[in-house]
Design a protein around this motif. Structure first.
Motif, PDB file in Angstrom:
ATOM      1  N   PHE A 143     -30.771 -15.310  97.544  1.00  0.00           N
ATOM      2  CA  PHE A 143     -32.195 -15.063  97.730  1.00  0.00           C
ATOM      3  C   PHE A 143     -32.974 -15.696  96.579  1.00  0.00           C
ATOM      4  O   PHE A 143     -32.470 -15.829  95.465  1.00  0.00           O
ATOM      5  N   GLN A 144     -34.229 -16.079  96.873  1.00  0.00           N
ATOM      6  CA  GLN A 144     -35.076 -16.623  95.824  1.00  0.00           C
ATOM      7  C   GLN A 144     -36.533 -16.234  96.078  1.00  0.00           C
ATOM      8  O   GLN A 144     -36.900 -15.830  97.183  1.00  0.00           O
ATOM      9  N   THR A 145     -37.327 -16.355  95.050  1.00  0.00           N
ATOM     10  CA  THR A 145     -38.755 -16.126  95.207  1.00  0.00           C
ATOM     11  C   THR A 145     -39.347 -17.247  96.060  1.00  0.00           C
ATOM     12  O   THR A 145     -38.735 -18.290  96.259  1.00  0.00           O
ATOM     13  N   VAL A 146     -40.534 -17.038  96.580  1.00  0.00           N
ATOM     14  CA  VAL A 146     -41.190 -18.021  97.437  1.00  0.00           C
ATOM     15  C   VAL A 146     -42.382 -18.592  96.688  1.00  0.00           C
ATOM     16  O   VAL A 146     -43.351 -17.892  96.404  1.00  0.00           O
ATOM     17  N   GLY A 147     -42.270 -19.862  96.351  1.00  0.00           N
ATOM     18  CA  GLY A 147     -43.307 -20.540  95.587  1.00  0.00           C
ATOM     19  C   GLY A 147     -42.735 -21.790  94.964  1.00  0.00           C
ATOM     20  O   GLY A 147     -41.595 -22.187  95.247  1.00  0.00           O
ATOM     21  N   ALA A 148     -43.508 -22.455  94.129  1.00  0.00           N
ATOM     22  CA  ALA A 148     -43.050 -23.670  93.467  1.00  0.00           C
ATOM     23  C   ALA A 148     -41.973 -23.335  92.442  1.00  0.00           C
ATOM     24  O   ALA A 148     -42.082 -22.360  91.698  1.00  0.00           O
ATOM     25  N   GLN A 149     -40.915 -24.166  92.418  1.00  0.00           N
ATOM     26  CA  GLN A 149     -39.776 -23.963  91.525  1.00  0.00           C
ATOM     27  C   GLN A 149     -39.338 -22.491  91.516  1.00  0.00           C
ATOM     28  O   GLN A 149     -39.406 -21.795  90.514  1.00  0.00           O
ATOM     29  N   PRO A 150     -38.875 -21.999  92.662  1.00  0.00           N
ATOM     30  CA  PRO A 150     -38.564 -20.572  92.812  1.00  0.00           C
ATOM     31  C   PRO A 150     -37.422 -20.109  91.912  1.00  0.00           C
ATOM     32  O   PRO A 150     -36.572 -20.903  91.495  1.00  0.00           O
ATOM     33  N   GLN A 151     -37.427 -18.820  91.636  1.00  0.00           N
ATOM     34  CA  GLN A 151     -36.376 -18.207  90.830  1.00  0.00           C
ATOM     35  C   GLN A 151     -35.377 -17.499  91.734  1.00  0.00           C
ATOM     36  O   GLN A 151     -35.741 -16.937  92.771  1.00  0.00           O
ATOM     37  N   ARG A 152     -34.114 -17.499  91.319  1.00  0.00           N
ATOM     38  CA  ARG A 152     -33.070 -16.804  92.065  1.00  0.00           C
ATOM     39  C   ARG A 152     -33.232 -15.299  91.890  1.00  0.00           C
ATOM     40  O   ARG A 152     -33.607 -14.810  90.820  1.00  0.00           O
ATOM     41  N   LEU A 153     -32.928 -14.556  92.964  1.00  0.00           N
ATOM     42  CA  LEU A 153     -33.038 -13.100  92.958  1.00  0.00           C
ATOM     43  C   LEU A 153     -31.667 -12.459  93.099  1.00  0.00           C
ATOM     44  O   LEU A 153     -30.772 -13.016  93.744  1.00  0.00           O
TER      45      LEU A 153
ATOM     46  N   ALA B  54     -32.995 -12.876  88.620  1.00  0.00           N
ATOM     47  CA  ALA B  54     -31.688 -13.088  88.000  1.00  0.00           C
ATOM     48  C   ALA B  54     -31.819 -13.480  86.534  1.00  0.00           C
ATOM     49  O   ALA B  54     -30.909 -13.229  85.736  1.00  0.00           O
ATOM     50  N   SER B  55     -32.941 -14.077  86.166  1.00  0.00           N
ATOM     51  CA  SER B  55     -33.096 -14.590  84.802  1.00  0.00           C
ATOM     52  C   SER B  55     -33.299 -13.489  83.771  1.00  0.00           C
ATOM     53  O   SER B  55     -32.848 -13.609  82.630  1.00  0.00           O
ATOM     54  N   ASN B  56     -33.969 -12.392  84.175  1.00  0.00           N
ATOM     55  CA  ASN B  56     -34.277 -11.356  83.177  1.00  0.00           C
ATOM     56  C   ASN B  56     -34.138  -9.923  83.681  1.00  0.00           C
ATOM     57  O   ASN B  56     -34.407  -8.977  82.932  1.00  0.00           O
ATOM     58  N   GLY B  57     -33.746  -9.740  84.958  1.00  0.00           N
ATOM     59  CA  GLY B  57     -33.560  -8.398  85.487  1.00  0.00           C
ATOM     60  C   GLY B  57     -34.842  -7.682  85.856  1.00  0.00           C
ATOM     61  O   GLY B  57     -34.810  -6.503  86.240  1.00  0.00           O
ATOM     62  N   GLN B  58     -35.966  -8.338  85.797  1.00  0.00           N
ATOM     63  CA  GLN B  58     -37.254  -7.718  86.128  1.00  0.00           C
ATOM     64  C   GLN B  58     -37.337  -7.436  87.626  1.00  0.00           C
ATOM     65  O   GLN B  58     -36.934  -8.250  88.452  1.00  0.00           O
ATOM     66  N   ALA B  59     -37.849  -6.266  87.978  1.00  0.00           N
ATOM     67  CA  ALA B  59     -37.993  -5.899  89.387  1.00  0.00           C
ATOM     68  C   ALA B  59     -38.950  -6.858  90.088  1.00  0.00           C
ATOM     69  O   ALA B  59     -39.942  -7.313  89.503  1.00  0.00           O
ATOM     70  N   TYR B  60     -38.632  -7.140  91.348  1.00  0.00           N
ATOM     71  CA  TYR B  60     -39.440  -8.104  92.108  1.00  0.00           C
ATOM     72  C   TYR B  60     -39.838  -7.512  93.454  1.00  0.00           C
ATOM     73  O   TYR B  60     -39.034  -6.876  94.147  1.00  0.00           O
TER      74      TYR B  60
ATOM     75  N   ASN C 217     -27.268  -6.497  98.203  1.00  0.00           N
ATOM     76  CA  ASN C 217     -25.992  -6.874  98.816  1.00  0.00           C
ATOM     77  C   ASN C 217     -25.392  -8.132  98.193  1.00  0.00           C
ATOM     78  O   ASN C 217     -24.506  -8.760  98.779  1.00  0.00           O
ATOM     79  N   THR C 218     -25.858  -8.513  97.014  1.00  0.00           N
ATOM     80  CA  THR C 218     -25.337  -9.707  96.354  1.00  0.00           C
ATOM     81  C   THR C 218     -24.409  -9.309  95.209  1.00  0.00           C
ATOM     82  O   THR C 218     -24.332  -8.143  94.819  1.00  0.00           O
ATOM     83  N   ASP C 219     -23.717 -10.321  94.660  1.00  0.00           N
ATOM     84  CA  ASP C 219     -22.941 -10.056  93.455  1.00  0.00           C
ATOM     85  C   ASP C 219     -23.881 -10.097  92.248  1.00  0.00           C
ATOM     86  O   ASP C 219     -25.108 -10.232  92.393  1.00  0.00           O
ATOM     87  N   SER C 220     -23.324 -10.009  91.077  1.00  0.00           N
ATOM     88  CA  SER C 220     -24.149  -9.910  89.870  1.00  0.00           C
ATOM     89  C   SER C 220     -24.926 -11.188  89.576  1.00  0.00           C
ATOM     90  O   SER C 220     -25.863 -11.174  88.773  1.00  0.00           O
ATOM     91  N   ASP C 221     -24.560 -12.296  90.231  1.00  0.00           N
ATOM     92  CA  ASP C 221     -25.279 -13.549  90.040  1.00  0.00           C
ATOM     93  C   ASP C 221     -26.267 -13.842  91.170  1.00  0.00           C
ATOM     94  O   ASP C 221     -26.952 -14.865  91.149  1.00  0.00           O
ATOM     95  N   GLY C 222     -26.299 -12.967  92.175  1.00  0.00           N
ATOM     96  CA  GLY C 222     -27.261 -13.128  93.255  1.00  0.00           C
ATOM     97  C   GLY C 222     -26.729 -13.824  94.493  1.00  0.00           C
ATOM     98  O   GLY C 222     -27.516 -14.194  95.375  1.00  0.00           O
ATOM     99  N   PHE C 223     -25.419 -13.997  94.617  1.00  0.00           N
ATOM    100  CA  PHE C 223     -24.840 -14.711  95.763  1.00  0.00           C
ATOM    101  C   PHE C 223     -24.027 -13.754  96.638  1.00  0.00           C
ATOM    102  O   PHE C 223     -23.537 -12.714  96.166  1.00  0.00           O
ATOM    103  N   TYR C 224     -23.864 -14.113  97.911  1.00  0.00           N
ATOM    104  CA  TYR C 224     -23.121 -13.265  98.850  1.00  0.00           C
ATOM    105  C   TYR C 224     -22.620 -14.125 100.014  1.00  0.00           C
ATOM    106  O   TYR C 224     -22.944 -15.299 100.135  1.00  0.00           O
ATOM    107  N   ASN C 225     -21.789 -13.499 100.856  1.00  0.00           N
ATOM    108  CA  ASN C 225     -21.252 -14.157 102.067  1.00  0.00           C
ATOM    109  C   ASN C 225     -20.567 -15.487 101.767  1.00  0.00           C
ATOM    110  O   ASN C 225     -20.739 -16.481 102.470  1.00  0.00           O
ATOM    111  N   TYR C 226     -19.743 -15.492 100.719  1.00  0.00           N
ATOM    112  CA  TYR C 226     -19.038 -16.714 100.352  1.00  0.00           C
ATOM    113  C   TYR C 226     -18.167 -17.215 101.504  1.00  0.00           C
ATOM    114  O   TYR C 226     -17.391 -16.461 102.087  1.00  0.00           O
TER     115      TYR C 226
END
Length: 755
Positions: free
Chosen positions: A401-411, A338-344, A415-424
């Motif tokens: 969704f987020q990465t798995v590790g220390a201080q994870p990043q949001r993905l 979510a921070s830079n649009g880089q594929a994960y 199926n998410t909105d543009s900020d990475g959230f869903y199923n509100y």
């Protein structure tokens, strides 16, 4: 699990009301004696007395999970999010733990004159509730000037300052007290967005008037509290025999699994408006104003009139993130940072976010008792009133969704909105209204003969609920748009609780004990927060116990067998579909629990300065009538072992004092603990270890050093999130899972003073 992370279940204790039934959620050293210290005569130990209502020789605050809350005392039932009951001046620190957790407004402090562990029979008799309770009393004004304080730090940068001053105002009995508590705790892991995991401030001020002729006193105290706390989980690789392995990029207890910016996006379930909330600061902060008036007055007829009243006004905000599952995604799955649009590509963690916007809570409580020694009877009569109002409680929900590790990043996913959230607001909560409890109770401690003692009590309570909830299903994107969506609640319940304890000395050192305890409750207002009307049938908890005791100058021992059953339990599970880990469902389950147990507890004093407390409990808590449906399938877990409760518990607490030094240690053993409902997953046995030394510089100053987890155990405990329905453990060997854990090796230093 319901609402929040699980605390670590703690070892059970034997008190004069036997323990064995052993308790999830989450402090303690030696037991004074399970049936109270025997009175001594010139011939030796003669009879057992039962007048003590508390066990004050326990360090209830020694918690292996965190620095903020008392440990739980294990009773063979799964604990709640709220943990052990906390009383302050004979009234609950908070009426109900959700959404205002007790540690938001109460901490162990020099601003408390006394702290003890209230026994189960006393809690049943005086509160009508099941379990143990921390019973504390605020520091009141003193006739002489007194200054006491404590400063604590740790190897991880924990800073806690605590001070209280009290003294006289005038010569006619008026005195004052002032106190301040400030806690800045980074815990043992580093967040990506804040230094401190816990920030809590508590300020106290009050006056006390002493009546003439030592008739008693009355105190008026004000307390202000302000607190936020961020929970954490561990990521680990699950293996055979319940063992877990640390990851190269995640150290258990040292790394944070909270998304690195600490931000969650929500949709207000009342207005439909989207907003962002933070895990730290104002979006996760609770504040409260508390006014207590309490004291006692000795009447001319010899009866002691004791009273305690409280007005509590709080505003609660709460942000929570709960890990649900972990799955692998390749580059074609469409996940980007979510921070830079880089594929994960790699491990992806599914997270449930919950936020409660500012919620006003008001509670008014009062307890009034009369007590007198009447011959061989010590009699108490009491009235207890508890009023509670919560104004439009909501728990807004979203997933991300987020990465798995220390201080994870949001993905951001497909199926998410543009900020990475869903199923509100899928599974979002709402309730509003009042509860009122009016109780009358009586207790009697009767010395029938020199060798036979009875202690018994009866608690009668009327519990009423008046409020509103909604039966409208909380589908994805839901918010309330129609006033007709709300349904009124108007319920009234009559409940009975009480206990009967008997001790009989067969000889001057040896005897038998028999105990019976019973409590009833019905649903609370909080039970209406989901889109259905809960089962309000009575929840009954009978407990029976039979055992022996042996008391000498060198050993005080009790051994007792106990049976407990509790019906109509309610729990809400955030279930993950084992066939599709991206699917989650909130499910409510009603079930029974029963436990058989046997506990042996003794305190050994073989020579001067040395004290050894030892406790061992064997128990078999199992589910009964545990049925539910999820993801189109029916499940039945009756006779499965209760989650997070060990079958074998052991506690070893040696201490040695010489000159100005005191050396102590505490070892707590937990046998295998099941980590999911199917019992396919479990955690291997573990030890929780504590040790310390204190040095008395002089009568005013004391230095202390404590080491938590000195064996440096790094495993996980509690439950495994998102794994409730897993039936075959072998496919999960080597998989990444999340769960709770004990604190890593931590050193703490303290300086205490008392003038």
């Amino acid at each position: 699990m319901r609402k929040s992370t699980l605390k670590i279940s703690a070892l059970g204790l034997m008190l004069s009301f036997a323990l064995v039934y052993g308790q999830e959620k989450t402090d303690t050293l030696a037991v004074k004696n399970a049936v109270n210290a025997a009175t001594k005569t010139e011939e030796g130990v003669k009879t057992v007395t039962t007048s003590s209502k508390e066990d004050n020789n326990r360090n209830v605050m020694l918690n292996a999970a965190n620095n903020t809350s008392p440990r739980d005392v294990n009773i063979g039932l799964p604990s709640t999010v709220g943990g052990i009951t906390i009383l302050e001046n004979d009234l609950p620190a908070v009426y109900f733990f959700w959404p205002e957790l007790p540690n938001k407004t109460w901490r162990q402090s020099v601003g408390l004159e006394k702290t003890g562990l209230l026994k189960m029979d006393q809690l049943a008799n005086t509160m009508g509730d099941l379990g143990f309770a921390v019973n504390s009393y605020s520091q009141t004004g003193t006739k002489d000037l007194k200054l006491k304080g404590k400063f604590t730090t740790s190897t991880f940068g924990w800073l806690q300052g605590d001070v209280n001053v009290s003294g006289p105002i005038s010569k006619n009995g008026w005195t004052y007290t002032l106190g301040a508590f400030a806690n800045y705790d980074p815990s043992t892991f580093k967040l990506g967005f804040a230094r401190n995991v816990d920030e809590t401030k508590i300020f106290r001020a009050g006056v006390t008037k002493y009546f003439d002729d030592n008739k008693g006193k009355i105190s008026i105290l004000y307390k202000y509290s302000d607190s936020y706390n961020v929970g954490n989980y561990a990521v680990f690789q699950y293996g055979e025999n319940g063992k877990v392995t640390e990851l190269d990029n995640f150290k258990i207890g040292r790394d944070s699994y909270v998304v690195n910016d600490g931000q969650i996006k929500m949709k207000d379930i009342l207005t439909g408006q989207s907003y962002w909330a933070s895990m730290a600061g104002n979006d996760n902060r609770s504040s409260a104003h508390n006014i207590d008036i309490f004291g006692n007055y000795l009447l001319n007829n010899g009866w002691n009139f004791k009273f305690s009243t409280r007005a509590h006004f709080s505003k609660v905000k709460m942000s929570t993130i709960i890990p649900l599952s972990i799955f692998n995604a390749d580059s074609s799955a469409g996940y980007t940072l979510a921070s830079n649009g880089q594929a994960y590509s790699g491990a992806v963690g599914t997270q449930l976010a919950m936020h409660t916007p500012e919620t006003p809570i008001t509670s008014i409580a009062g307890r009034f008792t009369l007590n007198k020694q009447l011959g061989n009877h010590n009699v108490t009569f009491g009235v207890l009133e508890q009023y509670y109002n919560v104004d439009k409680f909501t728990s807004n929900r979203s997933f991300f969704f987020q990465t798995v590790g220390a201080q994870p990043q949001r993905l951001i996913g497909p199926n998410t909105d543009s900020d990475g959230f869903y199923n509100y607001n899928a599974g979002g909560e709402f309730h509003s209204g009042t509860e009122n409890k009016v109780s009358v109770y009586g207790t009697d401690e009767w010395k029938v003969t020199d060798n036979f003692n009875l202690s018994y009590g009866l608690h009668l309570r009327n519990h009423s609920i008046d409020g509103e909830f909604s039966l409208t299903p909380r589908t994805v994107g839901f918010n309330f748009t129609d006033p007709n969506q709300f349904t009124q609640i108007n319920k009234s319940f009559f409940q009975v609780a009480g206990s009967l304890n008997a001790t009989y000395n067969i000889s001057k050192n040896f005897g038998v004990i028999a105990n019976f305890l019973y409590t009833e409750e019905n649903r609370r207002l909080e039970s209406y927060s989901q889109a259905f009307e809960p089962n309000t049938n009575k929840i009954k908890s009978p407990l029976g116990a039979l055992g022996i005791f042996w008391n000498t100058d060198y050993i005080q021992l009790i051994s007792q067998a106990t049976y407990l059953k509790k019906n109509n339990n309610l729990n809400r599970y955030n279930l993950v579909n084992p066939l599709n880990t991206s699917q989650a469902q909130n499910t409510t389950v009603y079930y029974d629990i029963q436990t058989l147990g046997w506990t042996t507890d003794f305190v050994l004093k073989p020579f001067k300065g040395f004290n050894l407390h030892y406790l061992v409990t064997f128990q078999n808590p199992v589910y009964k009538k545990f049925n539910f449906s999820a993801f189109g399938k029916d499940y039945n877990y009756s006779d499965n072992n209760v989650l997070g409760v060990a079958k074998v518990l052991m506690e070893i607490d040696p201490s040695y004092s010489v000159d100005k030094w005191r050396f102590w240690a505490s070892f707590r053993y937990f046998s295998k603990q099941y980590a999911n409902l199917t019992n396919a997953l479990y955690f291997a046995p573990r030890w929780e270890t504590f040790g310390g030394v204190s040095y008395t510089v002089n009568k005013n100053i004391n230095l202390g050093a404590t080491v938590i987890n000195f064996l440096n155990q790094r495993g996980a405990s509690g439950t495994i999130n998102g794994a409730e329905l897993i039936t075959d453990a072998s496919p999960y060997y080597g998989k990444l899972l999340t769960g709770t854990y004990i604190m890593p090796l931590t050193g703490q230093l303290s300086v205490s003073f008392n003038f």
